[in-house]
Design a protein around this motif. Structure first.
Motif, short mmCIF file in Angstrom:
data_model
loop_
_atom_site.label_atom_id
_atom_site.label_comp_id
_atom_site.label_asym_id
_atom_site.label_seq_id
_atom_site.Cartn_x
_atom_site.Cartn_y
_atom_site.Cartn_z
N UNK A 137 -5.20 11.46 -6.70
CA UNK A 137 -5.17 12.04 -4.94
C UNK A 137 -3.97 11.05 -4.18
N UNK A 138 -4.21 9.70 -4.65
CA UNK A 138 -3.57 9.02 -3.66
C UNK A 138 -2.49 7.77 -4.35
N UNK A 139 -2.37 8.06 -5.66
CA UNK A 139 -1.52 6.86 -6.34
C UNK A 139 -0.15 7.25 -6.10
N UNK A 140 0.32 8.34 -6.27
CA UNK A 140 1.69 8.41 -6.06
C UNK A 140 2.49 8.27 -4.53
N UNK A 141 1.36 8.69 -3.55
CA UNK A 141 2.03 8.53 -2.34
C UNK A 141 1.91 7.22 -1.83
N UNK A 142 0.70 6.31 -2.33
CA UNK A 142 0.53 5.05 -2.02
C UNK A 142 1.68 4.01 -2.33
N UNK A 143 2.14 4.42 -3.96
CA UNK A 143 2.91 3.53 -4.38
C UNK A 143 4.42 3.85 -3.65
N UNK A 188 6.87 -3.72 -1.97
CA UNK A 188 5.49 -4.14 -2.48
C UNK A 188 5.54 -3.47 -3.91
N UNK A 189 5.11 -4.26 -4.75
CA UNK A 189 4.74 -3.83 -6.22
C UNK A 189 3.83 -2.57 -6.15
N UNK A 190 3.82 -1.56 -7.12
CA UNK A 190 3.03 -0.36 -7.19
C UNK A 190 1.64 -1.04 -7.64
N UNK A 191 0.75 -0.29 -7.49
CA UNK A 191 -0.73 -0.66 -8.01
C UNK A 191 -1.13 0.52 -8.93
N UNK A 192 -1.88 0.23 -10.00
CA UNK A 192 -2.30 1.03 -11.14
C UNK A 192 -3.77 1.56 -10.78
N UNK A 193 -4.68 0.89 -9.84
CA UNK A 193 -6.00 1.31 -9.79
C UNK A 193 -6.06 1.42 -8.08
N UNK A 194 -5.94 2.55 -7.67
CA UNK A 194 -6.03 2.72 -6.11
C UNK A 194 -7.21 2.14 -5.56
N UNK A 195 -8.45 2.73 -6.21
CA UNK A 195 -9.75 2.41 -5.63
C UNK A 195 -9.92 1.16 -5.63
N UNK A 196 -9.58 0.38 -6.73
CA UNK A 196 -10.00 -0.91 -6.70
C UNK A 196 -9.26 -1.74 -5.85
N UNK A 197 -7.87 -1.45 -5.39
CA UNK A 197 -6.91 -1.93 -4.50
C UNK A 197 -7.69 -1.71 -3.43
N UNK A 198 -8.25 -0.56 -2.92
CA UNK A 198 -8.94 -0.20 -1.48
C UNK A 198 -10.01 -1.19 -1.50
#
Length: 411
Positions: free
Chosen positions: A167-173, A181-191
């Motif tokens: 849902x959010x990976x592409x738009x967040x990164x 900022x570096x991209x994140x691989x795990x959106x939920x853990x990032x939040x």
């Protein structure tokens, strides 16, 4: 110290942050809130600076909603994700200017951690319910997207993580890389981070991991309410035996629910108080055994009713438990199913079956809780509920930030 407190959600999501904001202000700290525009007038009245985020939410509740629409297409979901994350980056970044720490509540706060990184300030994620945080001891909170409950909890959480990423990976990164900022691989853990705070009462909603599992449980953030009850409500309460309270807060109401609520109370010889809420619930007639009310002091009202029938939001569940009122919980979405289960297991109330409520089903549920043993159990639970969670959190936040010690739950 200047603190940004941010959330996206209904009053049940916003009010705990207001409680924390007032405790921080009492300790001499500056506070800024970033919340949906529905609550701007209220927060303005408290003289707390506020930045609106996202659209108004009140329009999403309806007293007589249409038939369930078809599920949104993947493309529509991507468009919604793009819009909300973009709006979050803009609003949170503007509100965080000059702040020393960001505290974000609710897992839809996709941008807050990235804004904190960009500004090189600490970030804290806070959940109001244990079920929001991954644990092999429980499944993810229920929602229309939840998969079969027959799967192992670890597998359910893995699928939940995949949904966040999809849902959010592409738009967040995309936003992260655009600001360096570096991209994140795990959106939920990032939040959520690996050290989230749990703003829930440990008696009502204990964290299930024996060694805490990295979670800091602070207690519920309860906003003291000193408003007097309206004269017409006081008169109604004094006119007879304690009535049953019915309310769904900011939730939608199934067609005919007002009739079912009042019918269930009358079937048991009880008077009824119906809270209009965002769905606009109202009595079906002008009989003197029911009263329609708006927003009132739940902390005082719930101490004077025979039972509280509600949707199972964290705030309402905690308020009813604290007042010693037996509860009937009618869950609809997300963590409400967790709270319904907990009330049932604690014995201070019951969970309504997962079907549309009728006068008969509500009367049956009320019959189970309007008993002396349930009232006695509800009082035992009430005596155990803590009320110092917001103060404990404010002090912890100050100590952690002012000492620059991120080992205490900041990341």
């Amino acid at each position: 110290m200047r603190v940004l407190l941010s959330t996206i959600g209904s009053r049940g999501d916003v009010q705990p942050l207001v409680a924390l904001a007032l405790e921080l202000r009492n300790l001499g700290q500056e506070v800024h809130l970033c919340v949906p525009p529905d609550f701007r007038d209220w927060i303005d009245s408290l003289a707390i600076p506020v930045t609106p985020i996202g659209p108004e939410l009140r329009q999403t509740a309806a007293a007589d909603p249409p038939a369930t629409p078809a599920p949104p297409s993947p493309e529509h979901l991507r468009q919604l994700a793009q819009a909300t994350v973009t709006a979050q980056f803009e609003a949170v970044a503007a509100a965080a200017e000059g702040c020393d720490v960001i505290v974000a509540a609710t897992a839809l706060q996709v941008a807050a951690h990235s804004v904190a990184e960009l500004m090189a300030i600490p970030y804290v994620f806070a959940a109001y319910c244990p079920a929001v945080l991954p644990s092999p001891r429980h499944a993810p909170p229920s929602s229309p997207m939840t998969v079969s409950a027959t799967a192992d909890n670890r597998e359910l959480w893995a699928r939940d993580r995949a949904r966040f990423n999809d849902m959010f990976g592409a738009v967040l990164n995309s936003h992260r890389t655009s600001v360096g900022l570096a991209p994140v691989g795990d959106v939920r853990s990032h939040i959520l981070t690996d050290r989230p705070w749990l703003a829930a009462d440990p008696t009502l909603a204990p964290w299930p991991e024996p060694a805490n599992g990295g979670v800091v449980q602070t207690g519920a953030w309860i906003l003291p309410d000193r408003r007097p009850l309206p004269p017409e409500l006081v008169a109604f309460l004094q006119a007879g035996e304690p009535p049953v309270y019915f309310g769904l807060g900011s939730m939608r109401a199934p067609r005919g629910l007002s009739q079912a609520m009042i019918g269930s109370a009358r079937a048991l010889g009880r008077r009824a108080i119906v809270s209009r809420g965002w769905a606009g619930l109202s009595p079906v007639d002008d009989a003197p055994d029911c009263l329609s009310i708006g927003e009132v002091n739940h902390q005082e009202l719930f101490e004077q009713v025979a039972a509280v029938v509600h949707h199972g939001g964290a705030g309402t569940t905690t308020a009813a438990a604290r007042a010693g009122a037996p509860q009937v919980v009618i869950p609809q979405v997300y963590d409400q199913y967790y709270w319904a289960q907990r009330v049932d297991r604690l014995g201070n109330g019951t969970a309504h079956p997962p079907v549309e409520p009728t006068a008969d089903s509500l009367a049956t549920a009320l019959g189970r809780v309007l008993r002396p043993d349930v009232a006695a159990r509800a009082q035992v639970i009430a005596d155990a509920v803590r009320t110092d969670g917001a103060r404990v959190t404010a002090q912890r936040l100050m100590t952690s930030v002012l000492q620059k010690s991120f080992r205490d739950g900041l990341s």
